[in-house]
Design a protein around this motif. Sequence first.
Motif, PDB file in Angstrom:
ATOM      1  N   ASN A  47      -1.719  -2.966  -7.852  1.00  0.00           N
ATOM      2  CA  ASN A  47      -0.784  -1.928  -7.416  1.00  0.00           C
ATOM      3  C   ASN A  47       0.610  -2.302  -7.881  1.00  0.00           C
ATOM      4  O   ASN A  47       0.991  -3.467  -7.844  1.00  0.00           O
ATOM      5  N   THR A  62       0.825  -1.216   0.000  1.00  0.00           N
ATOM      6  CA  THR A  62       0.000   0.000   0.000  1.00  0.00           C
ATOM      7  C   THR A  62       0.856   1.262   0.000  1.00  0.00           C
ATOM      8  O   THR A  62       0.327   2.368   0.080  1.00  0.00           O
ATOM      9  N   THR A  95       2.702   6.519  -2.921  1.00  0.00           N
ATOM     10  CA  THR A  95       1.362   6.238  -3.426  1.00  0.00           C
ATOM     11  C   THR A  95       1.552   5.232  -4.557  1.00  0.00           C
ATOM     12  O   THR A  95       2.136   5.577  -5.590  1.00  0.00           O
ATOM     13  N   TYR A 144       4.468  -1.038  -6.865  1.00  0.00           N
ATOM     14  CA  TYR A 144       5.085  -0.245  -5.807  1.00  0.00           C
ATOM     15  C   TYR A 144       6.561  -0.622  -5.665  1.00  0.00           C
ATOM     16  O   TYR A 144       6.961  -1.726  -6.035  1.00  0.00           O
TER      17      TYR A 144
END
Length: 166
Positions: free
Chosen positions: A138, A68, A85, A140
């Motif tokens: 996501n 996250t 983000t 990241y």
Amino acid sequence: MNKYILMLGVAGVALGTYAAYAGNSATMTVTATIEHDVSLGNVTDLNMGTITINPADDTDGDIVYTSTGVVSSYSGLITRATNATPGTFTANIPNPSACTGATTCGGLEVTNTIYFGDPENSYCDMFIAYSGTSNRFNVYPYDCWFYQGIPPRTYNFEIEISYTPS
């Protein structure tokens, strides 16, 4: 006896017809291309926030992020790191919830590495994880290494996510 000869004659014509058909055959090559419509699409860009380093520190630095974008740890010459983000993208792949954070997952892969400054000074391993929503994922920075000599500035990168069917 005439009935047997007639039956033999009918059988002979039928066998001859079958033999004629059997001798008139051909083969053909069939080609078909199967493609996967993964529909990869960017939703939001990845923002790694601000990373503050001590240029006088001669130790290496390391930042670890969660899926996250939360900074779970940092060390060495890094004195502060804000949360990232994660970038979000869409992809239609089977079993998306099996993607729990790895460099490749379900045929998806980040195909390039990001570097800060000289490529020997720092880089990040990029991971992909299912976001838990529909067909969204996501991307990241999982683990980033920083070494002395990184110039202070804003860095912009482009990463590419590709799909290779397994």
